[in-house]
Design a protein around this motif. Sequence first.
Motif, PDB file in Angstrom:
ATOM      1  N   LYS A   2       0.746  -1.408   0.479  1.00  0.00           N
ATOM      2  CA  LYS A   2       0.081   0.177   0.277  1.00  0.00           C
ATOM      3  C   LYS A   2       0.942   1.005   0.068  1.00  0.00           C
ATOM      4  O   LYS A   2       1.753   1.284   0.444  1.00  0.00           O
ATOM      5  N   VAL A   3       0.489   2.570  -0.892  1.00  0.00           N
ATOM      6  CA  VAL A   3       1.309   3.753  -1.073  1.00  0.00           C
ATOM      7  C   VAL A   3      -0.139   4.446  -0.604  1.00  0.00           C
ATOM      8  O   VAL A   3      -0.390   4.891  -1.030  1.00  0.00           O
ATOM      9  N   GLY A   8      -2.393  12.416   0.176  1.00  0.00           N
ATOM     10  CA  GLY A   8      -3.341  11.918   0.644  1.00  0.00           C
ATOM     11  C   GLY A   8      -3.944  10.374  -0.369  1.00  0.00           C
ATOM     12  O   GLY A   8      -4.873   9.912  -0.488  1.00  0.00           O
ATOM     13  N   GLU A   9      -3.111  10.260  -1.199  1.00  0.00           N
ATOM     14  CA  GLU A   9      -3.616   9.485  -2.760  1.00  0.00           C
ATOM     15  C   GLU A   9      -3.338   7.787  -1.941  1.00  0.00           C
ATOM     16  O   GLU A   9      -2.289   8.410  -1.857  1.00  0.00           O
ATOM     17  N   SER A  10      -3.908   7.172  -2.020  1.00  0.00           N
ATOM     18  CA  SER A  10      -3.453   5.667  -1.446  1.00  0.00           C
ATOM     19  C   SER A  10      -3.505   5.263  -3.123  1.00  0.00           C
ATOM     20  O   SER A  10      -5.102   4.735  -3.467  1.00  0.00           O
ATOM     21  N   PHE A  11      -2.640   3.719  -2.805  1.00  0.00           N
ATOM     22  CA  PHE A  11      -2.750   2.971  -4.079  1.00  0.00           C
ATOM     23  C   PHE A  11      -2.024   1.467  -3.302  1.00  0.00           C
ATOM     24  O   PHE A  11      -1.063   1.703  -3.036  1.00  0.00           O
ATOM     25  N   ILE A  12      -2.966   0.649  -4.496  1.00  0.00           N
ATOM     26  CA  ILE A  12      -1.899  -0.726  -4.074  1.00  0.00           C
ATOM     27  C   ILE A  12      -0.811  -1.070  -5.267  1.00  0.00           C
ATOM     28  O   ILE A  12      -1.525  -1.161  -6.696  1.00  0.00           O
ATOM     29  N   ASN A  39       6.028   5.500   0.991  1.00  0.00           N
ATOM     30  CA  ASN A  39       5.500   7.024   1.204  1.00  0.00           C
ATOM     31  C   ASN A  39       4.981   8.131   0.284  1.00  0.00           C
ATOM     32  O   ASN A  39       5.463   8.870   0.384  1.00  0.00           O
ATOM     33  N   GLY A  40       5.356   7.083  -0.566  1.00  0.00           N
ATOM     34  CA  GLY A  40       4.193   7.912  -2.354  1.00  0.00           C
ATOM     35  C   GLY A  40       5.708   8.695  -2.856  1.00  0.00           C
ATOM     36  O   GLY A  40       5.344   9.716  -3.913  1.00  0.00           O
ATOM     37  N   GLN A  70      -2.830   8.427  -9.890  1.00  0.00           N
ATOM     38  CA  GLN A  70      -3.601   7.075 -10.716  1.00  0.00           C
ATOM     39  C   GLN A  70      -4.337   7.614 -12.004  1.00  0.00           C
ATOM     40  O   GLN A  70      -4.794   6.569 -12.909  1.00  0.00           O
ATOM     41  N   ASN A  71      -4.823   8.502 -12.626  1.00  0.00           N
ATOM     42  CA  ASN A  71      -5.710   9.537 -13.221  1.00  0.00           C
ATOM     43  C   ASN A  71      -4.023   9.615 -13.910  1.00  0.00           C
ATOM     44  O   ASN A  71      -4.844   9.087 -15.466  1.00  0.00           O
ATOM     45  N   ASN A  72      -3.676   9.419 -14.548  1.00  0.00           N
ATOM     46  CA  ASN A  72      -2.623   9.897 -15.331  1.00  0.00           C
ATOM     47  C   ASN A  72      -2.181   8.160 -15.874  1.00  0.00           C
ATOM     48  O   ASN A  72      -1.836   7.934 -16.905  1.00  0.00           O
ATOM     49  N   TRP A  73      -2.458   6.887 -14.580  1.00  0.00           N
ATOM     50  CA  TRP A  73      -2.058   5.773 -15.074  1.00  0.00           C
ATOM     51  C   TRP A  73      -3.438   4.882 -16.065  1.00  0.00           C
ATOM     52  O   TRP A  73      -3.058   4.730 -17.372  1.00  0.00           O
ATOM     53  N   ILE A  74      -4.568   5.309 -15.547  1.00  0.00           N
ATOM     54  CA  ILE A  74      -5.685   5.626 -16.869  1.00  0.00           C
ATOM     55  C   ILE A  74      -5.773   6.236 -17.913  1.00  0.00           C
ATOM     56  O   ILE A  74      -5.692   5.670 -18.952  1.00  0.00           O
ATOM     57  N   ARG A  75      -5.108   7.201 -17.710  1.00  0.00           N
ATOM     58  CA  ARG A  75      -5.439   7.616 -19.040  1.00  0.00           C
ATOM     59  C   ARG A  75      -4.058   7.085 -20.036  1.00  0.00           C
ATOM     60  O   ARG A  75      -3.715   6.812 -21.605  1.00  0.00           O
TER      61      ARG A  75
END
Length: 107
Positions: A2-3, A8-12, A39-40, A70-75
Amino acid sequence: MKVVTKNGESFILYQSPTDRWFCPVCGQDTLLEPAYCENGSPSFQLCSCGFEFGYDDSCLASDSALKGIQNNWIRWRQELYKECKNNPQELEELKNSLQNIGINLSQ
């Protein structure tokens, strides 16, 4: 893993059985370390899909970046889809790779 970023954005992020890390954009297990530290902080690795973590997902570094990692990953993922949608074999490979990171690409 977990990052959580400073914003405050979090993702796995997922590690493969071969101890490599799955790219959170394309799902391939080509990364030698996680794309981000817990830590991001970005790794600045370049995946075989062409995405560079810390650059392509940072508004401070790239003019084409959106707000939110994550928005950039989707893009970027949408661009990968556009590139291979007319090639059934490449599209199937992308679909299979994305399943590694829990993404079901329907179509």
